[in-house]
Design an enzyme around this catalytic site. Structure first.
Site, PDB file in Angstrom:
ATOM      1  N   HIS A   1      38.602  46.548  45.062  1.00  0.00           N
ATOM      2  CA  HIS A   1      37.217  46.137  45.342  1.00  0.00           C
ATOM      3  C   HIS A   1      36.968  45.927  46.828  1.00  0.00           C
ATOM      4  CE1 HIS A   1      37.880  41.655  45.515  1.00  0.00           C
ATOM      5  NE2 HIS A   1      38.791  41.873  44.588  1.00  0.00           N
TER       6      HIS A   1
ATOM      7  N   ASP B   1      42.612  39.597  49.268  1.00  0.00           N
ATOM      8  CA  ASP B   1      41.743  39.800  48.100  1.00  0.00           C
ATOM      9  C   ASP B   1      40.413  40.395  48.517  1.00  0.00           C
ATOM     10  OD1 ASP B   1      40.433  39.707  45.694  1.00  0.00           O
ATOM     11  OD2 ASP B   1      40.271  37.529  45.611  1.00  0.00           O
TER      12      ASP B   1
ATOM     13  N   GLU C   1      32.846  42.761  42.632  1.00  0.00           N
ATOM     14  CA  GLU C   1      33.948  42.287  41.776  1.00  0.00           C
ATOM     15  C   GLU C   1      33.915  40.775  41.677  1.00  0.00           C
ATOM     16  OE1 GLU C   1      38.035  40.939  40.581  1.00  0.00           O
ATOM     17  OE2 GLU C   1      36.836  40.368  42.300  1.00  0.00           O
ATOM     18  N   GLU C   2      33.686  40.135  42.810  1.00  0.00           N
ATOM     19  CA  GLU C   2      33.759  38.674  42.854  1.00  0.00           C
ATOM     20  C   GLU C   2      32.611  38.012  42.106  1.00  0.00           C
ATOM     21  OE1 GLU C   2      36.353  37.341  43.657  1.00  0.00           O
ATOM     22  OE2 GLU C   2      37.380  38.427  45.256  1.00  0.00           O
TER      23      GLU C   2
ATOM     24  N   ASP D   1      44.362  45.083  42.800  1.00  0.00           N
ATOM     25  CA  ASP D   1      43.628  43.934  43.333  1.00  0.00           C
ATOM     26  C   ASP D   1      44.641  42.866  43.745  1.00  0.00           C
ATOM     27  OD1 ASP D   1      41.777  42.017  43.927  1.00  0.00           O
ATOM     28  OD2 ASP D   1      40.968  41.828  41.899  1.00  0.00           O
TER      29      ASP D   1
HETATM   30 ZN   LIG Z   1      40.096  40.435  43.816  1.00  0.00          ZN
END
Ligand SMILES: [Zn+2]
Ligand SMILES: *[C@@H]1O[C@H](CO)[C@@H](O)[C@H](O)[C@H]1NC(C)=O
Ligand SMILES: *[C@@H]1O[C@H](CO)[C@@H](O)[C@H](O)[C@H]1NC(C)=O
Ligand SMILES: *[C@@H]1O[C@H](CO)[C@@H](O)[C@H](O)[C@H]1NC(C)=O
Length: 520
Positions: A287, A299, A331-332, A360
């Site tokens: 992502h 991340d 994604e978050e 990820d």
């Molecule tokens: Zn992530």
């Protein structure tokens, strides 16, 4: 071998889904239009040596990965203007620049890839303030993410009414819920569904209490028309209220949430090799976005930049099967981009994706080599377990230990599994706590998070373990090399009949998470 690839098939137009998200102002796709000279690109690239797992893995250099992380951090700093700190959250300049960076690198590769982008509406929420008082007790709580505010963003005073059952069906809320604060136990269905049912019955706020010890913090997920201001509280705090209600006493409360739910446009980037059989694609994704709190270098800078580096290195080779890379957005906020993509595949396009690999967080400083435990026993689409077994062999081949982690909905594989596409992946760990046994197997510190800067400002250039990143980048390269070379022995995909699809949906597993957030 290659088969000519039709770029317009890359991002098929699909039917728009739910009501809130179906604004026609969000186009499904905008092909970028480079690769005008497709046949020349195919001619040039098909002369290259055929890829295999080991050759592609041998191209990985830690220096290249770290350089991309530095680029990404510089990009995250662009957001300082608006946020006061580096971030690549959707809607920020840092995120827009991340997407531009990925596209720029991919379009400088001599037409090796056809690029597509997919713009979609993403929901993001902010909670400014909240308060919950029941009887004369201030109740510790967490407002659910993506909760709407209470009416006029002001406190509502109302009596408290307990739902008849789990709140998963409309009939669990009687006439008396109208104008009341609904008290509902966690379990059996999503928080979003409970809030929707309570809202439909006319409740002015909903309070979901935990069915296990501890506080409760989750998300309502995709906004629905009848969602109401919704809180999560501990079971212990609900107990005295439930006792009073059971004894026939009237209990009054005051609920207040000031929040905002916004819909913004953001985009996925997709790249597909011009070479390779387009009927049989290996797909992988990471992502492109971070949380608001920080720059997201582990991340998912580590995963998304691994993909970019592997995409660059792959251009030294020719491929038998098509390779499709994705950089998901949102994604978050709840796996929005990957879900949008998977839900909009036509059955024919769906069938072309032989498997999806999720990458990820690949470089956590207190890492474990974690493989998602996708299995036939859990009803994951056929092929998921084969992919899991490939990762076992992959880590063995790289001379490191590995561990299994639950395949429970925490990253972008969810949409694919729900669409019947085999999926899996690896990760190095987020806010989980490393055990002493894991320290024996991986080194690091027991009793601490795998990623001590998970979802924080300090997820910066110091928050990467170069060894773990190198191992995982080689594993990613192996996974691409292997399936780009051949799907021999890997389960075929079939076009599902409506009956088979309905059957599969009925027995589909219920995810506990959607991204980092608890949904039920
Ligand atoms: Zn992530
Ligand atoms: C969930 O469903 C089961 C089985 O129908 C039921 O026993 C249980 O009480 C339900 N949970 C809640 C929170 O009501
Ligand atoms: C992996 O999943 C299978 C099927 O649910 C289960 O039997 C097994 O115990 C799991 N393994 C680990 C290590 O979690
Ligand atoms: C793998 O784990 C064992 C302990 O279970 C340990 O002795 C060994 O050194 C580990 N191997 C590596 C490469 O870290």
């Amino acid at each position: 071998m290659y088969v000519k690839f039709n770029p317009s098939a890359l991002l098929p137009l699909g039917l728009l889904v739910s009501s809130v998200l179906s604004s026609p102002t969000f186009p499904q796709q905008q092909p970028l239009g480079q690769n005008d000279d497709l046949s020349a690109a195919i001619r040039i690239h098909s002369k290259k040596p055929a890829v295999d797992a080991e050759s592609l893995a041998a191209t990985i250099e830690t220096e290249n990965l770290l350089k991309r992380a530095k680029d990404l951090y510089t990009i995250a700093k662009i957001s300082e203007l608006d946020f006061g700190h580096p971030t690549r959250v959707i809607g920020s300049r840092g995120h827009v620049a991340t997407v531009e960076y990925v596209k720029k690198v991919l379009s400088s590769l001599g037409g090796y890839y056809t690029l597509g982008e997919q713009t979609f509406p993403a929901v993001s929420g902010y909670i400014y303030e909240s308060r919950l008082v029941i009887g004369d007790t201030v109740i510790p709580h967490r407002p659910m993410s993506l909760t709407p505010p209470t009416k006029n963003k002001e406190p509502v005073l109302a009596k408290v009414v307990a739902a008849a059952n789990d709140g998963c069906s409309e009939s669990d809320f009687g006439e008396d819920v109208k104008g009341a604060i609904a008290l509902i136990e966690r379990g059996n269905c999503s928080f979003g569904q409970k809030s929707e049912n309570a809202g439909k019955a006319g409740a002015v706020a909903a309070v979901v209490y935990n069915n296990e010890p501890g506080s409760l913090s989750g998300t309502l997920g995709t906004p629905l028309d009848h969602h109401i201001a919704t809180f999560g509280i501990a079971r212990e705090d609900a107990k005295p209220i439930l006792e009073q209600l059971k004894a026939g006493k009237e209990v009054d409360g005051s609920a207040y949430i000031d929040s905002e739910v916004n819909v913004i446009r953001t985009k996925n980037v997709i790249a597909q090799t011009v070479l390779g059989d387009p009927e049989n694609c290996v797909m992988l994704g990471g992502h492109s976005d971070s949380v608001e709190e920080g720059p997201g270098i582990n991340d998912d800078g580590s995963g998304s930049m691994t993909l970019l580096e592997v995409a660059v290195q792959l251009t030294k080779f020719s491929v038998n099967n098509c390779v499709r890379f994705a950089w998901w957005s949102g994604e978050e906020e709840g796996l929005l981009g990957s879900t949008w993509y998977a839900q909009h595949l036509t059955p024919e396009e769906n069938k072309k994706i032989r498997l999806f690999m999720d990458y990820d967080m690949l470089a956590s400083v207190n890492f474990a080599y974690q493989i998602y435990n996708a299995t036939d026993a859990e009803g994951d689409p056929k092929g998921s377990e084969e992919l899991r077994n490939f990762y076992i062999e992959g880590y063995k081949g790289l001379g490191v230990n590995y561990t299994f982690i639950p395949f429970d909905g925490r990253s972008d594989y969810v949409g694919f599994i729900e669409a019947g596409i085999p999926a899996g992946g690896v990760a190095t760990g987020a806010e989980g706590i490393k055990t002493p046994e894991e320290v024996e197997r991986f080194g690091g510190k027991a009793g601490e998070w795998y990623d001590p800067c998970y979802h924080q400002l300090c997820d910066d250039l110091t928050n990467l373990d170069a060894t773990a990143w190198n191992v995982n980048a080689r594993l990613v390269a192996k996974s691409v090399g292997k399936y780009a070379e051949s799907f021999k022995g890997f389960p075929e995909r079939t076009l599902e009949s409506d009956e088979v699809k309905a059957e599969r949906k009925k027995s589909a597993k219920k995810w506990k998470y959607r991204g980092s957030k608890l949904v039920m």
